[in-house]
Design an enzyme around this catalytic site. Structure first.
Site, PDB file in Angstrom:
ATOM      1  N   ASN A 176       1.010  -1.051  -0.117  1.00 59.80           N
ATOM      2  CA  ASN A 176      -0.019  -0.084  -0.116  1.00 59.80           C
ATOM      3  C   ASN A 176       0.734   1.135  -0.423  1.00 59.80           C
ATOM      4  O   ASN A 176       1.663   1.443   1.323  1.00 59.80           O
ATOM      5  CB  ASN A 176      -0.420   0.482   1.306  1.00 59.80           C
ATOM      6  CG  ASN A 176      -1.928   1.315   1.632  1.00 59.80           C
ATOM      7  OD1 ASN A 176      -1.692   1.999   0.462  1.00 59.80           O
ATOM      8  ND2 ASN A 176      -2.701   1.324   2.699  1.00 59.80           N
TER       9      ASN A 176
ATOM     10  N   LYS B 254       0.397   4.682  -0.014  1.00 59.60           N
ATOM     11  CA  LYS B 254      -0.675   4.844   0.337  1.00 59.60           C
ATOM     12  C   LYS B 254      -0.905   6.643  -0.447  1.00 59.60           C
ATOM     13  O   LYS B 254       0.151   7.003  -1.840  1.00 59.60           O
ATOM     14  CB  LYS B 254      -0.389   5.790   1.789  1.00 59.60           C
ATOM     15  CG  LYS B 254       0.131   4.561   2.407  1.00 59.60           C
ATOM     16  CD  LYS B 254       0.131   4.387   4.262  1.00 59.60           C
ATOM     17  CE  LYS B 254       0.325   2.862   4.399  1.00 59.60           C
ATOM     18  NZ  LYS B 254      -0.028   3.577   6.074  1.00 59.60           N
TER      19      LYS B 254
ATOM     20  N   HIS C 215      -8.604   0.913   5.236  1.00 54.58           N
ATOM     21  CA  HIS C 215      -7.694   0.863   6.008  1.00 54.58           C
ATOM     22  C   HIS C 215      -8.216   2.174   7.216  1.00 54.58           C
ATOM     23  O   HIS C 215      -8.466   3.029   6.940  1.00 54.58           O
ATOM     24  CB  HIS C 215      -6.627   1.687   4.762  1.00 54.58           C
ATOM     25  CG  HIS C 215      -5.826   1.649   5.348  1.00 54.58           C
ATOM     26  ND1 HIS C 215      -5.320   2.623   6.495  1.00 54.58           N
ATOM     27  CD2 HIS C 215      -4.331   0.183   5.144  1.00 54.58           C
ATOM     28  CE1 HIS C 215      -3.655   2.221   6.695  1.00 54.58           C
ATOM     29  NE2 HIS C 215      -3.348   1.352   6.227  1.00 54.58           N
TER      30      HIS C 215
ATOM     31  N   GLU D 277      -6.658   4.061   8.078  1.00 55.85           N
ATOM     32  CA  GLU D 277      -6.479   5.869   7.369  1.00 55.85           C
ATOM     33  C   GLU D 277      -8.163   6.514   7.136  1.00 55.85           C
ATOM     34  O   GLU D 277      -7.804   7.322   7.773  1.00 55.85           O
ATOM     35  CB  GLU D 277      -5.685   6.073   7.240  1.00 55.85           C
ATOM     36  CG  GLU D 277      -3.815   6.340   7.562  1.00 55.85           C
ATOM     37  CD  GLU D 277      -3.253   5.289   6.666  1.00 55.85           C
ATOM     38  OE1 GLU D 277      -2.989   5.020   5.638  1.00 55.85           O
ATOM     39  OE2 GLU D 277      -1.792   5.379   7.839  1.00 55.85           O
TER      40      GLU D 277
ATOM     41  N   GLU E 176      -4.797  -5.265  10.713  1.00 53.23           N
ATOM     42  CA  GLU E 176      -4.447  -4.497  11.017  1.00 53.23           C
ATOM     43  C   GLU E 176      -4.443  -3.869  12.170  1.00 53.23           C
ATOM     44  O   GLU E 176      -5.288  -2.721  12.426  1.00 53.23           O
ATOM     45  CB  GLU E 176      -3.930  -3.219  10.257  1.00 53.23           C
ATOM     46  CG  GLU E 176      -3.506  -3.198   8.100  1.00 53.23           C
ATOM     47  CD  GLU E 176      -3.433  -2.846   7.618  1.00 53.23           C
ATOM     48  OE1 GLU E 176      -1.925  -2.861   6.886  1.00 53.23           O
ATOM     49  OE2 GLU E 176      -4.297  -2.548   6.973  1.00 53.23           O
TER      50      GLU E 176
ATOM     51  N   GLY F  90       2.486   1.849  11.003  1.00 54.97           N
ATOM     52  CA  GLY F  90       3.232   2.924  10.518  1.00 54.97           C
ATOM     53  C   GLY F  90       4.111   3.325  12.492  1.00 54.97           C
ATOM     54  O   GLY F  90       5.463   4.613  11.893  1.00 54.97           O
TER      55      GLY F  90
ATOM     56  N   SER G 118       3.946  -2.335   9.971  1.00 55.92           N
ATOM     57  CA  SER G 118       4.821  -2.900  10.701  1.00 55.92           C
ATOM     58  C   SER G 118       6.158  -3.664  10.065  1.00 55.92           C
ATOM     59  O   SER G 118       6.821  -4.182  11.084  1.00 55.92           O
ATOM     60  CB  SER G 118       5.803  -2.294  11.607  1.00 55.92           C
ATOM     61  OG  SER G 118       4.927  -0.569  12.251  1.00 55.92           O
TER      62      SER G 118
ATOM     63  N   GLY H 200       5.178   1.022   4.489  1.00 54.17           N
ATOM     64  CA  GLY H 200       6.279   1.823   4.804  1.00 54.17           C
ATOM     65  C   GLY H 200       7.154   0.453   3.968  1.00 54.17           C
ATOM     66  O   GLY H 200       7.676   1.236   2.661  1.00 54.17           O
TER      67      GLY H 200
HETATM   68  C1  PEP Z   1      -0.514  -0.183   6.448  1.00 54.31           C
HETATM   69  O1  PEP Z   1      -0.964   0.863   5.985  1.00 54.31           O
HETATM   70  O2  PEP Z   1      -1.428  -0.570   5.822  1.00 54.31           O
HETATM   71  C2  PEP Z   1       0.492  -0.689   6.735  1.00 54.31           C
HETATM   72  C3  PEP Z   1       0.536  -1.717   6.894  1.00 54.31           C
HETATM   73  O3  PEP Z   1       1.755   0.293   6.829  1.00 54.31           O
HETATM   74  P1  PEP Z   1       3.381  -0.052   7.619  1.00 54.31           P
HETATM   75  O4  PEP Z   1       3.921  -1.116   6.859  1.00 54.31           O
HETATM   76  O5  PEP Z   1       3.877   1.787   7.240  1.00 54.31           O
HETATM   77  O6  PEP Z   1       2.687  -0.227   8.870  1.00 54.31           O
END
Ligand code: PEP
Length: 249
Positions: A9, A11, A94, A96, A166, A172, A212, A234
């Site tokens: 993703n 973003k 998601h 966010e 998640e 993040g 993460s 990320g």
């Molecule tokens: C995400 O935003 O779906 C995600 C898992 O981000 P990160 O891997 O950066 O924690």
């Protein structure tokens, strides 16, 4: 049989020039993998990414879409718009989107319905906040998120659903759920689905972990029996790290 999937993703990162560079790296570094591989660039780069990756066995997917077919929804993108640029899978729910754009379970249920009506696959995200885990309410939260947006579906619809657990506190932040915490929640999710739709559907749905995931922790998380892959934020912005995660399956 359920599939192994690793989806990146991106973003709101990468303009066209940066996207071209990353697509180039992905093409160069792509090797056969056990997992299906997907990337979700921003809307403006979807068609470009689709063209660039069509021969690389990497599916280009969307980060979001609206539930309406078309009309006066300034700034929004519809399912048929996505389909005409080669997108057949969409991430919905998601954290966010839930936190910053106030997406509710009801709204997400409508988006899921629209995606399925357009024969799209959905990667449906959900997960508890830190306060929920601290108060040991995380199972209830996850159960209500899944039930609120998905339990109106028909049994056959589940063929088009991929789940992504998640935990918000792990996105993040550099903090990952331990492999045991991920496994415990994924097993709970499967049990929740089995209680409404039966064991076969529950066993066949892919449940990804996100939060993460990095090259150095992916293998341990993916080794858990109910973890079928990952949604990667990320670490999906560098082809080398992303493929190290893909290869950890
Ligand atoms: C995400 O935003 O779906 C995600 C898992 O981000 P990160 O891997 O950066 O924690």
């Amino acid at each position: 049989m359920r599939k192994k999937i690793v989806a990146g993703n991106w973003k709101m990162n990468n303009d066209l020039t940066q996207t071209e560079a990353l697509l180039n790296d992905l093409r160069k570094q792509r090797k056969t993998s056990f997992a299906e591989v997907m990337v979700a660039p921003t809307f403006t780069n979807l068609w470009h990414a689709y063209e660039a990756l069509r021969k690389a066995d990497i599916e280009v997917i969307a980060q979001n879409m609206h539930f309406a077919e078309n009309g006066a929804y300034t700034g929004e993108i519809s399912a048929s718009m996505l389909k005409t640029v080669g997108v057949n899978t969409v991430i919905l729910g998601h954290s966010e989107r839930r936190a910053y754009f106030y997406e509710t379970e009801e709204m997400l249920a409508k988006k899921v319905d629209t995606a399925l009506a357009h024969k799209m696959r959905v990667i449906f995200c959900f997960g508890e906040e830190l306060k929920d885990r601290k108060s040991e309410n995380h199972f209830n939260i996850v159960e209500s998120q899944i039930k609120g947006s998905l339990f109106h579906l028909k049994a056959e619809d589940w063929k088009s659903i991929v789940l992504a657990y998640e935990p918000v506190w792990a996105i993040g932040t550099g903090e990952t759920a331990s492999p045991e915490q991920a496994q415990e929640m994924h097993a709970f999710i499967r049990k929740t689905i089995a209680s409404a739709y039966g064991e076969e559907i529950a066993q066949n749905v892919s449940i990804l972990y996100g939060g993460s995931v990095k090259p150095d922790n992916a293998a341990e998380i993916f080794s858990k029996p109910d973890v079928d892959g990952g949604l990667i934020g990320g670490a999906s912005l560098k082809a080398g790290d992303f493929f190290a995660i893909v290869n950890a399956i």
